[in-house]
Design a protein around this motif. Structure first.
Motif, PDB file in Angstrom:
ATOM      1  N   GLU A   1       0.842  -1.190   0.000  1.00 25.76           N
ATOM      2  CA  GLU A   1       0.000   0.000   0.000  1.00 25.76           C
ATOM      3  C   GLU A   1       0.882   1.246   0.000  1.00 25.76           C
ATOM      4  OE1 GLU A   1      -2.404  -0.512   3.466  1.00 25.76           O
ATOM      5  OE2 GLU A   1      -3.396  -2.315   2.677  1.00 25.76           O
TER       6      GLU A   1
ATOM      7  N   ASN B   1       2.448  -3.680   5.219  1.00 23.16           N
ATOM      8  CA  ASN B   1       1.287  -2.789   5.141  1.00 23.16           C
ATOM      9  C   ASN B   1       0.776  -2.406   6.525  1.00 23.16           C
ATOM     10  OD1 ASN B   1       1.249  -2.706   2.342  1.00 23.16           O
ATOM     11  ND2 ASN B   1      -0.179  -4.406   2.142  1.00 23.16           N
TER      12      ASN B   1
ATOM     13  N   ARG C   1       0.742   1.531   7.751  1.00 21.20           N
ATOM     14  CA  ARG C   1      -0.504   2.227   8.103  1.00 21.20           C
ATOM     15  C   ARG C   1      -0.335   3.051   9.378  1.00 21.20           C
ATOM     16  NH1 ARG C   1      -3.798  -3.246   7.352  1.00 21.20           N
ATOM     17  NH2 ARG C   1      -3.680  -3.413   5.064  1.00 21.20           N
TER      18      ARG C   1
END
Length: 216
Positions: A25, A48, A52
């Motif tokens: 991501e 990921n 985040r």
């Protein structure tokens, strides 16, 4: 494997997944660069999860460099080899600021001069962030290329050279993603799911794995 089979393999990959991309991501080339550096010998899922939490706090070379190694480690310590990766990321951020005005360079040579960035990572950035034709050979692509017969080779460099030569030109841009996803979810390392494979009938792998029998 003949050219017709290779073309049919990639035609099927494209038909099943017309717009493949990385499972990491990211929203900028810099975020992708950091994610790829951290993904070495780690899963995209673990990277990921960490990103985040990190990127809302710091997502530019200046911001991450300001964290320092000790400040970065708490964000990435769930990822394997996090201490070495933290040092590489901080040093990469310093070089990006000092040499490249805080931007991710767009040449292979400049990318590979960054700590933690080898040929595979450079290829990912060139292909995924900047839309250049490049094939990053990781363990999945190496396995699939050899097992299926698409592009057998003794090492990742040889497999990369062969893929760039034998993959039909119209499929080269996305070949990297199709092969990774195929190796990650279907042509897996220990027990390839041949019974659930869209190219099983034209793949050169002979000891096809039979469908598992349900326990009575």
């Amino acid at each position: 494997m003949n050219p017709e089979k290779r073309r049919e393999i990639f035609r099927r990959f494209q038909a099943a997944n017309p717009h493949p991309t990385t499972e990491l991501e990211y929203t900028t080339p810099f975020e992708l660069l950091i994610a790829v550096i951290l993904s070495a010998q780690a899963t995209d899922v673990s990277v990921n999860k960490a990103m985040r939490k990190l990127f809302p706090v710091a997502n530019t070379p200046q911001q991450i460099h300001a964290l320092g190694v000790d400040g970065l480690i708490p964000h990435i310590q769930t990822i394997g080899l996090y201490r070495t990766k933290a040092k590489n990321v901080i040093e990469t951020c310093r070089l990006l600021v000092e040499r490249h005005g805080g931007e991710v360079p767009r040449t292979r040579e400049e990318l590979e001069a960054l700590p933690g960035v080898g040929r595979k990572t450079a290829n990912v950035i060139l292909n995924t962030a900047f839309g250049e034709i490049a094939i990053a050979v990781d363990t999945h692509i190496f396995r699939v290329s050899n097992r299926t017969g698409i592009a057998p080779g003794k090492n990742v460099e040889e497999v990369e050279r062969k893929l760039m030569k034998v993959v039909p030109p119209e499929y080269r841009m996305d070949a990297h993603h199709w092969l990774i996803l195929h190796g990650r979810y279907t042509c897996t390392a220990r027990s390839p799911q041949c019974w659930n494979c869209m190219i099983a009938d034209i793949c050169d792998y002979r000891p096809k794995t039979p469908r598992p029998t349900k326990a009575v």
